[in-house]
Design a protein around this motif. Structure first.
Motif, PDB file in Angstrom:
ATOM      1  N   VAL A   6       0.830  -1.199   0.000  1.00  0.00           N
ATOM      2  CA  VAL A   6       0.000   0.000   0.000  1.00  0.00           C
ATOM      3  C   VAL A   6       0.868   1.254   0.000  1.00  0.00           C
ATOM      4  O   VAL A   6       1.802   1.387   0.798  1.00  0.00           O
ATOM      5  N   GLY A   8       0.371   5.671  -0.441  1.00  0.00           N
ATOM      6  CA  GLY A   8      -0.573   6.767  -0.547  1.00  0.00           C
ATOM      7  C   GLY A   8      -0.002   8.033  -1.131  1.00  0.00           C
ATOM      8  O   GLY A   8      -0.739   8.930  -1.538  1.00  0.00           O
ATOM      9  N   THR A  36      -3.455   4.428  -3.169  1.00  0.00           N
ATOM     10  CA  THR A  36      -4.724   4.955  -2.657  1.00  0.00           C
ATOM     11  C   THR A  36      -5.100   6.290  -3.273  1.00  0.00           C
ATOM     12  O   THR A  36      -6.247   6.718  -3.176  1.00  0.00           O
ATOM     13  N   GLN A  38      -4.003   9.146  -2.236  1.00  0.00           N
ATOM     14  CA  GLN A  38      -4.176  10.097  -1.138  1.00  0.00           C
ATOM     15  C   GLN A  38      -3.715  11.497  -1.519  1.00  0.00           C
ATOM     16  O   GLN A  38      -4.347  12.483  -1.170  1.00  0.00           O
ATOM     17  N   ALA A  63      -8.480   8.303  -3.809  1.00  0.00           N
ATOM     18  CA  ALA A  63      -9.013   8.887  -2.579  1.00  0.00           C
ATOM     19  C   ALA A  63      -9.089  10.409  -2.642  1.00  0.00           C
ATOM     20  O   ALA A  63     -10.048  11.014  -2.168  1.00  0.00           O
ATOM     21  N   GLN A  71     -10.580  11.955   3.944  1.00  0.00           N
ATOM     22  CA  GLN A  71      -9.611  11.187   3.178  1.00  0.00           C
ATOM     23  C   GLN A  71      -9.506   9.759   3.708  1.00  0.00           C
ATOM     24  O   GLN A  71      -9.522   8.790   2.942  1.00  0.00           O
ATOM     25  N   THR A  72      -9.405   9.637   5.022  1.00  0.00           N
ATOM     26  CA  THR A  72      -9.310   8.311   5.633  1.00  0.00           C
ATOM     27  C   THR A  72     -10.545   7.481   5.326  1.00  0.00           C
ATOM     28  O   THR A  72     -10.453   6.287   5.004  1.00  0.00           O
ATOM     29  N   VAL A  75     -10.534   6.200   1.662  1.00  0.00           N
ATOM     30  CA  VAL A  75      -9.605   5.086   1.491  1.00  0.00           C
ATOM     31  C   VAL A  75     -10.194   3.812   2.089  1.00  0.00           C
ATOM     32  O   VAL A  75     -10.128   2.731   1.484  1.00  0.00           O
ATOM     33  N   SER A  99      -3.352   6.854   4.612  1.00  0.00           N
ATOM     34  CA  SER A  99      -3.605   5.574   3.945  1.00  0.00           C
ATOM     35  C   SER A  99      -3.081   4.402   4.761  1.00  0.00           C
ATOM     36  O   SER A  99      -3.666   3.306   4.738  1.00  0.00           O
ATOM     37  N   CYS A 103      -5.892   1.601   5.682  1.00  0.00           N
ATOM     38  CA  CYS A 103      -5.787   0.247   5.137  1.00  0.00           C
ATOM     39  C   CYS A 103      -5.490  -0.777   6.221  1.00  0.00           C
ATOM     40  O   CYS A 103      -5.913  -1.935   6.128  1.00  0.00           O
TER      41      CYS A 103
END
Length: 382
Positions: A6, A8, A36, A38, A63, A71-72, A75, A99, A103
């Motif tokens: 992952v 971001g 993501t 982000q 995202a 934002q969170t 995601v 992110s 995640c």
């Protein structure tokens, strides 16, 4: 084994790149890259991925920006859908961006193992959003891959099982050493940048972007005063982050003619400058570590750091945001009166190898690394 890596934001890709490259040598491992989205990033071009020897991400969650909560949440929603569809065996998160937090929570609730790379780092400053992300991610992770001894101590003190903690070194150093080779072999920077470096001779390299430094006018003006005093004596090369440029314009901050303001640089372009700088000024976390890895003096414009080994062992010093302290620290470093650091243990470019060795043993203990952690526990008085 199906593994999600992952990322971001751009620095995350630099951290997952060594993990991805090493995964290609591991039988039975399939790594898929999850971006993501982000941060919108000016440098997320094909060239960027080529430099890191990364393919384009397998999944893009788009995202976007927004408040931390917005934002969170975006995601989490999109990553949950992806996990339900693809059923990964392991999710690897890096660093401390939103992110990473999002995640980790989604994976853990879905019964998927979570490995945190750069686990255990603490600034003990809860006003920093990144500190919240680090703490929450480490509260639920299954594997903790640690860069320095202070992080081992922090995790021990928080009650994490020693057998889940592995001091492996730093994937950012893996990437740094990889990029050093690329810069040496290719030397591919624009002619105007080569000319600038040659003309500057001895210079300071600076980055500045942290909201606590640039969003508050009084703080930013104090830092700018120090920067202008330094630039009157030694040239400063300053790639300006979009956020910083926006606040400079908003506050009407003018910099000395000795400061060369550049647009944001790629990692290799930035490395081309700072590796030979007389001193680096920064509020970045990554540069604190990278300068320590290469032995370049670093002055951090922050009151604290979640990477204390760079201060205790490395080339980094904390200056805070007081102009007089910044001036003293920078001139001491530039004139050779600063500290001489050492490279921390395991910062040898082999962190990704160690991480996959641990994962390859199906979450069992790795004797040499576990032994090191137990010795560290005794040393740090856990």
């Amino acid at each position: 084994m199906n593994v999600f890596l992952v990322a971001g934001a751009r620095p995350n890709f630099m951290k997952i790149a060594p993990l991805y490259r090493e995964s290609l040598t591991r039988e039975g491992v399939t790594c898929r890259i999850v971006h993501t989205g982000q941060h919108y990033d000016y440098e997320m071009s094909q060239t960027f991925f080529d430099d890191l020897q990364l393919p384009q991400p397998d999944y893009f969650l788009n995202a976007g920006s927004g408040s931390h909560a917005e934002q969170t949440a975006r995601v989490m929603v999109t990553f949950e859908e992806l996990c339900a569809k693809e059923l990964p065996d392991l999710v690897i998160v890096v660093g401390d961006v939103n992110s990473t937090l999002a995640c980790s929570i989604v994976a853990k609730k879905a019964g998927i193992r979570v490995a945190h790379v750069e686990a255990g780092l603490r600034s003990f400053d809860l006003s920093m959003p990144e500190e919240i992300n680090r703490m929450v991610t480490d509260s639920i992770a299954d594997l903790y891959f640690v860069t320095e001894t202070s992080a081992v101590r922090n995790l021990f003190n928080e009650g994490k099982p020693p057998e889940q903690i592995f001091l492996v070194g730093h994937v950012m150093v893996d990437n740094l050493l990889h990029q050093m080779v690329q810069v040496h072999l290719n030397g591919a920077v624009a002619p105007e940048l080569r000319e600038l470096k040659q003309k500057a001779g001895e210079y300071v390299f600076m980055t500045l972007h942290r909201p606590s430094n640039v969003d508050d006018e009084e703080t930013f003006r104090g830092i700018a005063f120090a920067v202008n005093e330094i630039a009157a004596r030694i040239p400063i090369i300053f790639p300006v982050h979009p956020r910083t440029r926006k606040m400079m314009e908003s506050f009407g901050i003018q910099l000395h003619k000795g400061v060369t303001c550049l647009p944001p640089l790629s990692f290799s372009e930035s490395l081309y400058f700072w590796k030979d700088a007389r001193v680096v000024m920064t509020d970045s976390g990554g540069l604190q570590e990278e300068t320590t890895a290469l032995g370049v003096p670093c002055v951090t414009i922050r009151e604290n750091t979640e990477r204390p080994i760079t201060v205790e062992m490395g080339t980094n010093v904390l200056a805070g945001t007081d102009p007089d302290r910044i001036l003293t620290r920078v001139f001491d470093a530039a004139e050779g009166r600063g500290k001489r650091g050492k490279v921390p243990p395991f910062w040898d470019g082999k962190a990704a190898e160690r991480i996959w060795d641990v994962i390859g043993r199906k979450y069992g203990k790795v004797p040499d690394l576990s032994e090191a952690c137990h010795e560290l526990m005794e040393c740090v008085g856990s």
